[in-house]
Design a protein around this motif. Structure first.
Motif, PDB file in Angstrom:
ATOM      1  N   VAL A   9       0.840  -1.190   0.000  1.00 31.70           N
ATOM      2  CA  VAL A   9       0.000   0.000   0.000  1.00 31.70           C
ATOM      3  C   VAL A   9       0.884   1.253   0.000  1.00 31.70           C
ATOM      4  N   MET A  10       0.457   2.286  -0.718  1.00 31.36           N
ATOM      5  CA  MET A  10       1.167   3.580  -0.769  1.00 31.36           C
ATOM      6  C   MET A  10       2.681   3.410  -0.935  1.00 31.36           C
ATOM      7  N   LEU A  11       3.059   2.616  -1.904  1.00 31.70           N
ATOM      8  CA  LEU A  11       4.473   2.290  -2.106  1.00 31.70           C
ATOM      9  C   LEU A  11       5.312   3.550  -2.334  1.00 31.70           C
ATOM     10  N   LYS A  12       4.882   4.385  -3.264  1.00 28.58           N
ATOM     11  CA  LYS A  12       5.650   5.605  -3.577  1.00 28.58           C
ATOM     12  C   LYS A  12       5.749   6.523  -2.354  1.00 28.58           C
ATOM     13  N   GLU A  13       4.622   6.694  -1.647  1.00 33.66           N
ATOM     14  CA  GLU A  13       4.609   7.584  -0.477  1.00 33.66           C
ATOM     15  C   GLU A  13       5.551   7.082   0.616  1.00 33.66           C
ATOM     16  N   CYS A  14       5.600   5.747   0.798  1.00 37.62           N
ATOM     17  CA  CYS A  14       6.513   5.167   1.799  1.00 37.62           C
ATOM     18  C   CYS A  14       7.974   5.428   1.428  1.00 37.62           C
ATOM     19  N   ILE A  15       8.290   5.185   0.158  1.00 42.18           N
ATOM     20  CA  ILE A  15       9.680   5.360  -0.301  1.00 42.18           C
ATOM     21  C   ILE A  15      10.080   6.829  -0.227  1.00 42.18           C
ATOM     22  N   ASP A  16       9.181   7.717  -0.665  1.00 36.02           N
ATOM     23  CA  ASP A  16       9.470   9.162  -0.576  1.00 36.02           C
ATOM     24  C   ASP A  16       9.694   9.559   0.887  1.00 36.02           C
ATOM     25  N   GLY A  17       8.872   8.997   1.777  1.00 33.12           N
ATOM     26  CA  GLY A  17       8.967   9.327   3.203  1.00 33.12           C
ATOM     27  C   GLY A  17      10.300   8.947   3.807  1.00 33.12           C
ATOM     28  N   GLU A 283      -5.892   4.305  -6.080  1.00 32.99           N
ATOM     29  CA  GLU A 283      -5.236   3.170  -5.405  1.00 32.99           C
ATOM     30  C   GLU A 283      -6.255   2.380  -4.577  1.00 32.99           C
ATOM     31  N   VAL A 284      -7.151   3.091  -3.908  1.00 30.95           N
ATOM     32  CA  VAL A 284      -8.188   2.427  -3.102  1.00 30.95           C
ATOM     33  C   VAL A 284      -9.060   1.540  -4.001  1.00 30.95           C
ATOM     34  N   GLU A 285      -9.310   2.046  -5.217  1.00 31.15           N
ATOM     35  CA  GLU A 285     -10.117   1.276  -6.174  1.00 31.15           C
ATOM     36  C   GLU A 285      -9.399  -0.018  -6.572  1.00 31.15           C
ATOM     37  N   ARG A 286      -8.074   0.074  -6.749  1.00 27.52           N
ATOM     38  CA  ARG A 286      -7.279  -1.100  -7.156  1.00 27.52           C
ATOM     39  C   ARG A 286      -7.045  -2.053  -5.990  1.00 27.52           C
ATOM     40  N   ASN A 287      -6.904  -1.494  -4.783  1.00 28.42           N
ATOM     41  CA  ASN A 287      -6.529  -2.303  -3.616  1.00 28.42           C
ATOM     42  C   ASN A 287      -7.350  -1.837  -2.415  1.00 28.42           C
ATOM     43  N   SER A 288      -8.387  -2.594  -2.069  1.00 28.47           N
ATOM     44  CA  SER A 288      -9.316  -2.167  -1.011  1.00 28.47           C
ATOM     45  C   SER A 288      -8.623  -2.005   0.347  1.00 28.47           C
ATOM     46  N   ARG A 289      -7.499  -2.704   0.554  1.00 27.96           N
ATOM     47  CA  ARG A 289      -6.780  -2.585   1.840  1.00 27.96           C
ATOM     48  C   ARG A 289      -6.268  -1.173   2.076  1.00 27.96           C
ATOM     49  N   ALA A 290      -6.083  -0.422   0.969  1.00 27.99           N
ATOM     50  CA  ALA A 290      -5.531   0.933   1.101  1.00 27.99           C
ATOM     51  C   ALA A 290      -6.533   1.902   1.730  1.00 27.99           C
ATOM     52  N   ARG A 291      -7.808   1.505   1.741  1.00 25.54           N
ATOM     53  CA  ARG A 291      -8.859   2.427   2.196  1.00 25.54           C
ATOM     54  C   ARG A 291      -8.630   2.931   3.616  1.00 25.54           C
ATOM     55  N   SER A 292      -8.214   2.033   4.506  1.00 25.27           N
ATOM     56  CA  SER A 292      -8.084   2.435   5.913  1.00 25.27           C
ATOM     57  C   SER A 292      -6.651   2.821   6.304  1.00 25.27           C
ATOM     58  N   ALA A 293      -5.736   2.800   5.330  1.00 24.97           N
ATOM     59  CA  ALA A 293      -4.323   3.032   5.660  1.00 24.97           C
ATOM     60  C   ALA A 293      -4.031   4.498   5.992  1.00 24.97           C
ATOM     61  N   LYS A 294      -3.224   4.692   7.042  1.00 21.70           N
ATOM     62  CA  LYS A 294      -2.753   6.039   7.413  1.00 21.70           C
ATOM     63  C   LYS A 294      -1.241   5.976   7.544  1.00 21.70           C
ATOM     64  N   LEU A 295      -0.584   6.914   6.884  1.00 24.34           N
ATOM     65  CA  LEU A 295       0.884   6.927   6.874  1.00 24.34           C
ATOM     66  C   LEU A 295       1.384   8.138   7.663  1.00 24.34           C
ATOM     67  N   ARG A 296       2.292   7.887   8.598  1.00 19.85           N
ATOM     68  CA  ARG A 296       2.881   8.974   9.379  1.00 19.85           C
ATOM     69  C   ARG A 296       4.404   8.907   9.332  1.00 19.85           C
ATOM     70  N   ILE A 297       5.018  10.077   9.287  1.00 16.56           N
ATOM     71  CA  ILE A 297       6.477  10.154   9.131  1.00 16.56           C
ATOM     72  C   ILE A 297       7.076  11.078  10.183  1.00 16.56           C
ATOM     73  N   GLY A 298       8.154  10.618  10.808  1.00 11.91           N
ATOM     74  CA  GLY A 298       8.896  11.457  11.755  1.00 11.91           C
ATOM     75  C   GLY A 298      10.374  11.469  11.357  1.00 11.91           C
ATOM     76  N   GLU A 299      11.051  12.565  11.695  1.00  9.12           N
ATOM     77  CA  GLU A 299      12.493  12.670  11.416  1.00  9.12           C
ATOM     78  C   GLU A 299      13.221  12.828  12.737  1.00  9.12           C
ATOM     79  N   LYS A 300      14.243  12.014  12.929  1.00  9.41           N
ATOM     80  CA  LYS A 300      14.982  12.003  14.206  1.00  9.41           C
ATOM     81  C   LYS A 300      15.693  13.338  14.411  1.00  9.41           C
ATOM     82  N   LEU A 301      15.482  13.914  15.577  1.00 13.00           N
ATOM     83  CA  LEU A 301      16.111  15.213  15.901  1.00 13.00           C
ATOM     84  C   LEU A 301      17.527  14.993  16.418  1.00 13.00           C
TER      85      LEU A 301
END
Length: 301
Positions: A9-17, A283-301
């Protein structure tokens, strides 16, 4: 194999993150079908390293033949120790795609899905001692009430717990059919699928100690990420999203951010995603699992 096993799920967003540096050291703590791992490797140079974790023996069938790749056959609760064993005290980025893989849902005998008649197992680690049927047959009514209510957000958790305890006196609850027989009067008509999904979520979280494991993992990420390193976490329900959001924002799971003597906030991460990233409609249309996915990103200080 990974295409049928689990569509990431959200492959590009994960890699960009992850903001990958070609010579960096990265960790994918939920290898599964290897979709995210393969994509990370594409962004690494010859000196880059990827370490992937998965406790599910089925995931080992997807291992990648690449000199830059290490596979760790462990739960990500043991992140820090396993990285040390491989000689890495710190890393440049960590990715976690929480929840159950499509493959685990699709294999009837694993007992994760309400679609199949099967024994109630639900262990992510097949070596684990506790099965879902053990929870249903040995936990007290009070314990079951809490699990159904907190982990499954089941509306009639108290009466369901009572039905399970009463039903198992007649015969043990070993299979999906056994459970449905014991709980029949409490499953709302017309909402059977949603109700059973909530019950199964509650049992799965308990069997695999998912919330405890997640919190332990998040605490360790603060120790093993380098300054500027990224933590990228994708969750599929609020019970997972809440601790992730809180930890990235405050460095803890409850209460306010701690401050030093001068009033400076003491927290390990800078929040990169003020609001969780969600999947695009196509993406949600192609892969129903993506519907509930939430992506969060943090950067170590």
């Amino acid at each position: 194999m990974e295409n049928n096993y689990h569509v990431p799920v959200m492959l590009k967003e994960c890699i960009d993150g992850l903001n990958i540096k070609p010579d960096g050291v990265y960790v994918d703590v939920t290898f599964g079908g290897g979709g995210h791992s393969r994509e990370i490797l594409k962004h690494l140079g010859k000196d880059g390293v990827l370490i992937s974790f998965d406790q599910d023996p089925d995931a080992q069938l997807n291992k990648i033949d690449d000199p830059r790749f290490y596979f760790v056959d462990q739960n990500f609760a043991f992140l820090k120790n396993n990285l040390r064993l491989l000689g890495y005290k710190t890393v440049d980025g960590i990715l976690a795609d929480l929840g159950v893989s499509s493959h685990q849902f699709d294999v009837p005998e694993r007992g994760f899905s309400t679609r199949f008649e099967s024994l109630l197992d639900m262990r992510m680690d097949k070596q684990g001692a506790l099965k879902a049927s053990d929870v249903l047959n040995t936990y007290t009514e009070d314990q079951l009430h809490k699990i159904f209510g907190i982990y499954g957000e089941v509306k009639n958790a108290k009466s369901l717990a009572n039905a399970v305890v009463t039903g198992r006196l007649e015969r043990p609850i070993a299979s999906l059919a056994d459970f449905k027989r014991a709980a029949a009067a409490h499953i709302p008509k017309g909402k059977e699928h949603k109700y059973m999904a909530q019950v199964f979520q509650a049992l799965r979280i308990e069997v695999n100690a998912e919330i405890t494991v997640l919190e332990s993992f998040l605490m360790q990420t603060a120790d093993v990420l380098k300054e500027g390193g990224r933590l990228v976490v994708m969750s599929y329900h609020s019970l997972e999203d809440r601790p992730v959001k809180s930890f990235i924002a405050k460095g803890k799971f409850k209460g306010e951010v701690e401050k030093d003597f001068f009033g400076n906030e003491l927290k390990p991460f800078k929040v990169i995603t003020r609001k969780a990233i969600v999947a695009e409609p196509d993406e949600v249309e192609r892969n129903s699992r993506a519907r509930s996915a939430k992506l969060r990103i943090g950067e170590k200080l």
